[in-house]
Write an enzyme that holds these catalytic residues in place. Structure first.
Site, PDB file in Angstrom:
ATOM      1  N   GLU B  49      26.930 -47.182  22.186  1.00 51.76           N
ATOM      2  CA  GLU B  49      27.391 -45.829  22.505  1.00 51.76           C
ATOM      3  C   GLU B  49      27.015 -44.940  21.338  1.00 51.76           C
ATOM      4  O   GLU B  49      27.352 -45.235  20.188  1.00 51.76           O
ATOM      5  CB  GLU B  49      28.917 -45.794  22.675  1.00 51.76           C
ATOM      6  CG  GLU B  49      29.425 -46.534  23.899  1.00 51.76           C
ATOM      7  CD  GLU B  49      30.947 -46.537  23.986  1.00 51.76           C
ATOM      8  OE1 GLU B  49      31.474 -47.163  24.927  1.00 51.76           O
ATOM      9  OE2 GLU B  49      31.615 -45.925  23.117  1.00 51.76           O
ATOM     10  N   ASP B  60      39.630 -37.258  19.540  1.00 50.87           N
ATOM     11  CA  ASP B  60      39.290 -38.178  18.461  1.00 50.87           C
ATOM     12  C   ASP B  60      40.204 -38.032  17.262  1.00 50.87           C
ATOM     13  O   ASP B  60      40.647 -36.930  16.923  1.00 50.87           O
ATOM     14  CB  ASP B  60      37.836 -37.952  18.020  1.00 50.87           C
ATOM     15  CG  ASP B  60      36.865 -38.534  19.035  1.00 50.87           C
ATOM     16  OD1 ASP B  60      36.915 -39.757  19.245  1.00 50.87           O
ATOM     17  OD2 ASP B  60      36.087 -37.764  19.626  1.00 50.87           O
ATOM     18  N   TYR B 175      35.550 -48.040  31.075  1.00 45.41           N
ATOM     19  CA  TYR B 175      36.044 -48.041  29.692  1.00 45.41           C
ATOM     20  C   TYR B 175      37.561 -47.885  29.778  1.00 45.41           C
ATOM     21  O   TYR B 175      38.049 -46.835  30.196  1.00 45.41           O
ATOM     22  CB  TYR B 175      35.396 -46.871  28.955  1.00 45.41           C
ATOM     23  CG  TYR B 175      35.650 -46.781  27.464  1.00 45.41           C
ATOM     24  CD1 TYR B 175      36.852 -47.171  26.883  1.00 45.41           C
ATOM     25  CD2 TYR B 175      34.664 -46.270  26.623  1.00 45.41           C
ATOM     26  CE1 TYR B 175      37.062 -47.073  25.525  1.00 45.41           C
ATOM     27  CE2 TYR B 175      34.869 -46.153  25.253  1.00 45.41           C
ATOM     28  CZ  TYR B 175      36.065 -46.548  24.709  1.00 45.41           C
ATOM     29  OH  TYR B 175      36.275 -46.425  23.361  1.00 45.41           O
TER      30      TYR B 175
END
Lengths: 424, 269
Positions: B49, B60, B175
């Protein structure tokens, strides 16, 4: 830019109630949270179920007479509504043109329009059984209003505030702390509103079970832009009734400053379908749009996606967000609410901009002439009034949203006056 | 078959999980980042990735936020990230590479142009954090029409009612974000992951890759017994943050990658 294009095709005349309903500009957003191509729900998957829950709960609350009753009670007895519609006689005389009215939102509890939204959202949080409130704040007015309602309803409160803003709006930081809120400084980026919003979103994604995110403006993922607008629309609804009572007719023009755009949409929304009324939003031009140091997303930005919605943004050719600049912390944001982006695109509202210097000048004039110390945000709208009012006839009724008081800005003002003395 | 399908089919044959590595494109700078990228397959990364830097990575944690800033400060942009993929593909035709990031840079680049260049550069799939299925028309639909896989994030808050909506249109792999939180924060308990895997298997036949909070070979091995893939990002990026030279950054990432790969490969032995 289509901002000033003729209204003809987009705003057909309203001859019949049926046609009116079909062509109203007040029905947005659609089921997907879109105003035209603006708005939406651009957030991480973790938050999607929460946003859907919130939208569903808000829809239910809107139809619940109990909710309405409770909201009305707190608006009246806690916030102090209705706020007066005040004839600014001395400024009107000074300008020598339009009759200028102030919608006195600065008289609300906590000193700005922000509390209108916070009262609504805290009642929703209570319905949803949430015990912890988080919020972002720029100038600190939304932070103070959030801390206020959290204290009133006995909820834990965490406020994210950029470190730059903490420095320039110190009085508000103290107010939040006095009411029991934890103020967390955000050092990322330029330490302003955008960075505080990123950090609040990170908190929300981490504390999904017990936390209610109280967004302070008409931005973020759906349902926030619509929900915050609805809670702020009390400003325009009251203005409508008050103007009818005082002057026997509707105003001719409305002016408000715009960061995210909540005080502006609150004043504008109830009037959007009255097409004879000129509506003007004032962005912060900072040092001037041509310098690149500004916060005027509509006049100096292009469409993009940030903080959950598609709207006009200050961004680079690579789609990186550019830091906004404004002397006023409350306007220092690189985006704008999606409904404003749409109203700009269809041309219903004219969006102009005012520089730091012009806003400061207007600030001082208002203090001296009317005995009212406005917030620096509000001073942007005042500067636009001073540009327009002198050229308008004496029977032109102009309403400016006096969205906040300037006590919080003393430090910035003193700093600026000292600088000027040094240069003199 | 796509590169992702081929890779997961091979690994199934070998009865082992994939090591999925995340690094940010251009971190700490273009050349060092390209060296890392080129070194990852040999260091045991099965799927790569590559992050597309963005100024406002809302999902994040601090490690990846700083990686974004380092990359942007050193001139990385979307065009360079695509260029990096082309350079990687010159010597590497089998390891799947997925671009991961936020929508705005793609929106600004132009969706059509981005998809065309991504395909031509040898990108296999996309993960775009702030595009839930509610916004499939924005990018997911045209990307899949062009042959790119669109990998969906599912989370602890994605309940059974919502899962079909999220999985519908997912391709490549799924994911699973094992904790509600930002990248690099705490890890989920093994119990939680086991239950999540069981729940997800009821809804999809796609390979499941588990991420968030996995930092060590031992931890990676534990997860590798449960799922088809283990995603590691922040721990690798910390190697870059702590390095005092490009050489040290490259060596740090690739050494940790090798150790993680060993953990993953030995997990079901």
């Amino acid at each position: 830019m289509p901002a000033n294009r003729a209204h003809g095709a987009l705003l057909p005349s309203f001859h019949s109630p049926v046609e009116n309903a079909m062509t109203s500009l007040r029905t947005g957003p659609d089921a997907n949270g879109l105003f035209g191509s603006f708005g939406g729900q651009y957030v991480a998957e973790t938050l999607m179920p929460l946003i859907h829950d919130l939208a569903a709960e808000y829809e239910k609350a809107k139809l619940d007479p109990e909710f309405e009753k409770e909201l009305a009670y707190f608006q009246r007895d806690f916030v102090g509504r209705p706020s007066p519609l005040y004839f600014a006689e001395r400024l009107t005389e000074m300008c020598g043109g339009a009759k200028i009215y102030f919608k006195r939102e600065e008289l609300n509890h906590t000193g700005a329009h922000k509390i209108n939204n916070c009262i609504g959202q805290v009642l929703l949080a209570k319905r949803m059984g949430k015990k912890r409130i988080i919020a972002e704040t720029g100038a600190g007015m939304h932070g103070v209003a959030t801390a206020t309602v959290a204290a009133r309803f006995g909820m834990e409160c965490v406020i994210y505030m950029g470190s730059t803003d903490i420095h320039r709006q110190n009085a508000n930081v103290l107010r939040m702390k006095l009411m029991g809120a934890t103020v967390i400084p955000v050092v990322a980026g330029t330490g302003t509103l955008k960075d505080a919003m990123n950090e609040a979103l990170r908190d929300w994604v981490t504390n999904v079970d017990n936390t209610f995110y109280m967004i302070g403006t008409v931005a973020g993922p759906h349902p926030y832009p619509a929900m915050v607008r609805d809670f702020q629309a009390v400003i325009g609804k009251e203005t409508r009734d008050q103007m009818l009572a005082q002057e026997g007719r509707l105003p001719d023009s409305l002016i408000a400053c715009i960061g995210g755009g909540s005080n502006a949409i609150g004043l504008f929304h109830p009037f959007l379908d009255d097409k004879q009324i000129k509506i003007i939003g004032v962005e912060a031009a900072g040092h001037g749009i041509e310098t690149g140091k500004h916060a005027a997303s509509l006049n100096g930005g292009v469409p993009g996606v940030l903080h959950g919605n598609r709207t006009f943004l200050l961004q680079s050719d690579d789609g990186q967000i550019i830091d906004a600049h404004s002397i006023s912390a409350g306007l220092d944001y690189p985006g704008i609410g999606p409904e404003h982006a749409w109203l700009h695109e269809v041309g219903r509202v004219e969006y102009t901009s005012v520089t730091d210097t012009e806003a400061l000048e207007a600030f001082h004039i208002c203090c001296r002439q009317e005995g009212i110390i406005p917030a620096l945000e509000t001073a942007h709208a005042l500067a636009e009034v001073f540009k327009r009012a002198p050229n308008l006839p004496k029977d032109h009724l102009m309403v400016i949203n006096l969205s906040g008081r300037g006590d919080k800005d003393m430090q910035t003002i003193v700093h600026h006056m000292e600088q000027q003395e040094q240069h003199a | 078959m796509s590169r992702l399908q081929t890779r997961f089919a091979e690994l199934k044959e070998q009865n082992r999980a994939a090591l999925v590595t995340f690094v940010t494109g251009g971190d700490p700078n273009y050349d060092a980042s390209l060296a890392i990228l080129k070194g990852l397959p040999a260091a045991g990364a099965d799927v790569i990735e590559l992050g597309m830097p963005f100024t406002d990575p809302m999902a994040d944690g601090p490690a990846i936020q700083l990686a974004n800033i380092r990359a942007l400060d050193n001139g990385q942009d979307l065009a360079k990230t695509l260029q990096m993929v082309r350079a990687f593909r010159e010597g590497e035709q089998v390891t799947p590479l997925v671009l991961m990031g936020y929508f705005n840079p793609i929106h600004k680049y132009g969706v059509e142009r981005f998809i065309a260049e991504a395909v031509a550069s040898g990108v296999d799939g996309l993960i775009v954090v702030d595009l839930p299925p509610e916004h499939n028309v924005d990018l997911c639909d045209p990307a899949q029409a062009a042959g790119l896989d669109f990998i969906r994030l599912t989370t602890p808050t994605t309940d059974d009612k919502r899962l079909p909506k999220v999985l519908n249109g997912s391709s490549g792999f799924v994911y699973y974000v094992s904790v509600a939180g930002v990248t690099g924060a705490g890890a989920a308990t093994l119990d939680h992951v086991e239950q999540a895997v069981t729940r997800l298997r009821r809804h999809t036949d796609l390979p499941l890759c588990i991420g968030f909070g996995i930092r060590t070979p031992e931890h990676a091995a534990t997860i590798a017994r449960l799922a088809e893939g283990v995603v590691v990002g922040s721990a690798l990026i910390d190697q870059i943050a702590n390095a005092t030279s490009d050489a040290q950054a490259i060596d740090g990432v690739l050494s940790l990658c090798s150790a993680l790969a060993e953990g993953v490969r030995g997990a079901r032995a």
